[in-house]
Design an enzyme around this catalytic site. Structure first.
Site, PDB file in Angstrom:
ATOM      1  N   ASP B 105     -28.109  35.127 -15.391  1.00 32.84           N
ATOM      2  CA  ASP B 105     -27.098  35.556 -16.341  1.00 32.84           C
ATOM      3  C   ASP B 105     -25.782  34.806 -16.127  1.00 32.84           C
ATOM      4  O   ASP B 105     -25.149  34.352 -17.067  1.00 32.84           O
ATOM      5  CB  ASP B 105     -26.881  37.072 -16.278  1.00 32.84           C
ATOM      6  CG  ASP B 105     -26.625  37.570 -14.857  1.00 32.84           C
ATOM      7  OD1 ASP B 105     -26.738  36.771 -13.896  1.00 32.84           O
ATOM      8  OD2 ASP B 105     -26.309  38.765 -14.697  1.00 32.84           O
ATOM      9  N   ASP B 108     -21.604  32.197 -10.190  1.00 35.34           N
ATOM     10  CA  ASP B 108     -20.201  32.308  -9.765  1.00 35.34           C
ATOM     11  C   ASP B 108     -20.015  31.503  -8.474  1.00 35.34           C
ATOM     12  O   ASP B 108     -19.854  30.290  -8.506  1.00 35.34           O
ATOM     13  CB  ASP B 108     -19.858  33.784  -9.579  1.00 35.34           C
ATOM     14  CG  ASP B 108     -18.376  34.017  -9.343  1.00 35.34           C
ATOM     15  OD1 ASP B 108     -17.587  33.100  -9.561  1.00 35.34           O
ATOM     16  OD2 ASP B 108     -18.006  35.128  -8.927  1.00 35.34           O
ATOM     17  N   PHE B 157     -14.335  39.023 -16.105  1.00 37.46           N
ATOM     18  CA  PHE B 157     -15.591  39.769 -16.026  1.00 37.46           C
ATOM     19  C   PHE B 157     -16.013  40.158 -17.439  1.00 37.46           C
ATOM     20  O   PHE B 157     -15.179  40.284 -18.343  1.00 37.46           O
ATOM     21  CB  PHE B 157     -15.422  41.007 -15.139  1.00 37.46           C
ATOM     22  CG  PHE B 157     -15.256  40.661 -13.686  1.00 37.46           C
ATOM     23  CD1 PHE B 157     -16.358  40.525 -12.860  1.00 37.46           C
ATOM     24  CD2 PHE B 157     -13.999  40.430 -13.154  1.00 37.46           C
ATOM     25  CE1 PHE B 157     -16.215  40.181 -11.531  1.00 37.46           C
ATOM     26  CE2 PHE B 157     -13.843  40.086 -11.820  1.00 37.46           C
ATOM     27  CZ  PHE B 157     -14.949  39.966 -11.002  1.00 37.46           C
ATOM     28  N   ASP B 164     -23.444  44.552 -17.226  1.00 36.28           N
ATOM     29  CA  ASP B 164     -23.192  45.993 -17.196  1.00 36.28           C
ATOM     30  C   ASP B 164     -21.813  46.316 -16.647  1.00 36.28           C
ATOM     31  O   ASP B 164     -21.159  45.501 -15.995  1.00 36.28           O
ATOM     32  CB  ASP B 164     -24.243  46.681 -16.318  1.00 36.28           C
ATOM     33  CG  ASP B 164     -23.991  46.434 -14.836  1.00 36.28           C
ATOM     34  OD1 ASP B 164     -23.968  45.256 -14.429  1.00 36.28           O
ATOM     35  OD2 ASP B 164     -23.797  47.414 -14.090  1.00 36.28           O
ATOM     36  N   ARG B 170     -25.384  47.298 -21.044  1.00 34.56           N
ATOM     37  CA  ARG B 170     -26.176  46.066 -21.106  1.00 34.56           C
ATOM     38  C   ARG B 170     -26.703  45.825 -22.520  1.00 34.56           C
ATOM     39  O   ARG B 170     -27.013  44.699 -22.896  1.00 34.56           O
ATOM     40  CB  ARG B 170     -27.378  46.168 -20.154  1.00 34.56           C
ATOM     41  CG  ARG B 170     -27.014  46.247 -18.689  1.00 34.56           C
ATOM     42  CD  ARG B 170     -28.282  46.192 -17.838  1.00 34.56           C
ATOM     43  NE  ARG B 170     -28.052  46.629 -16.472  1.00 34.56           N
ATOM     44  CZ  ARG B 170     -27.605  45.843 -15.490  1.00 34.56           C
ATOM     45  NH1 ARG B 170     -27.328  44.599 -15.738  1.00 34.56           N
ATOM     46  NH2 ARG B 170     -27.437  46.319 -14.273  1.00 34.56           N
TER      47      ARG B 170
END
Lengths: 129, 180
Positions: B105, B108, B157, B164, B170
């Site tokens: 997904d 980072d 974020f 989520d 989600r």
């Protein structure tokens, strides 16, 4: 513990992926948090294993040196962490820049206060003060 | 939806239609690159589940899907004296000789993906590549060659499209900013 409260060796938890000979003596909470994250992700690490000479006089006396906080041998990467804002770390930035200039084969990354604020959110750590 | 305080969910960063267009492009790229391969998509639960469902349908090739789950630092860090990332659910399919594409997904620091790739490489796939919907490269500690990137996102974020907030949201079709 705060940025001003060093974590001495006897207080330091055991780390499975620490590769140094003696227990690390962390200077700040940020360093301890970084060590915990590296250990969690099974990334072998050393603490302050090498000091880089940045300037010396003609007699060979060291005028300026820099010791990055961590070395990650599997990644061949030095890591410096700071709780200071990016705008306030002029000296540290300059040292990192000089290190890159004088040791072009050395890979180093610098994490600032904002980086740790974001990491604190991601990893549920106490945010840096 | 009852849930997080409404003020935590910010404006839409990527609308569902924008994501869809990009996922279709990525699927076409992957289909072209793997047309002679033996493709197995490996997705990490739960964040990538919406993305991998859409991506798989955008790849016009026969392929297999498999899923793995790993611990998170957030949930695991206080659980023992030596918490360490580990598999919660392993893959069901063998990887040896397969063309494995890990579908993430978001990337980072790269630490999680580094662990996943090390783990999967031991199983001797023929190839091992990475596809991520989002790339947030600002604190990248592990330099990983990511073959397919959907979007490079700002240092924020997100929630929705698989992401989520405390296990909620989600299912939102868009990707929105999350103010935490």
């Amino acid at each position: 513990m705060t940025e001003d409260t060093p974590t001495f060796a006897e207080d330091t938890p055991a780390f499975a992926y620490y590769r140094g000979a003696r227990p690390p003596r962390f200077a700040t909470q940020t360093e301890l948090d970084a060590a915990k994250i590296l250990d969690y992700y099974r990334v072998p690490w050393e603490y302050e294993p090498r000091t880089f000479i940045l300037a010396s006089d003609i007699a060979g006396n060291i005028l300026e040196a820099f010791t990055p906080d961590f070395y990650l041998p599997d990644l061949d990467l030095y890591l410096e962490v700071t709780q200071m804002k990016q705008s306030l770390v002029t000296t540290k930035n300059r040292k990192v820049r000089r290190l890159r200039e004088q040791y072009p084969d050395i890979r180093i990354k610098l994490l600032y206060k904002n980086d740790f604020i974001q990491l604190a959110k991601k990893y549920d750590l106490a945010p840096p003060r | 939806m009852s849930d997080a305080p409404a003020n935590l969910i910010g404006p839409i960063h990527l609308a569902a239609a924008t994501i869809h267009r990009r996922v279709v492009e990525m699927g076409a790229d992957i289909a072209r690159d793997y047309r002679d391969g033996d493709l197995l998509l490996v997705s990490v639960l739960k964040g990538a589940i919406v993305f991998v469902a859409d991506l798989a349908r955008a790849i016009d090739l026969p392929l297999e899907l498999d899923f793995m789950a790993i611990t998170s630092y957030q949930q695991d860090s206080g659980s023992s004296d030596h918490p360490a990332i580990r598999l919660l659910k392993d893959l069901e399919r063998p990887l040896r000789g397969r063309d494995v594409l890990v579908v993430e997904d978001i990337i980072d620091t790269g630490l999680t993906l580094h662990y996943i790739l090390r783990t999967l490489a031991l199983r001797e796939p023929r190839s091992l590549e990475v596809c991520t919907l989002l790339d947030r490269p600002y604190r990248r500690l592990v330099d990983i060659d990511v073959r397919y990137v959907g979007f490079t996102v700002p240092d924020d974020f997100f929630v929705g499209y698989g992401f989520d907030y405390r296990q909620l949201h989600r299912n939102r079709p868009d990707l929105s900013l999350l103010h935490i």
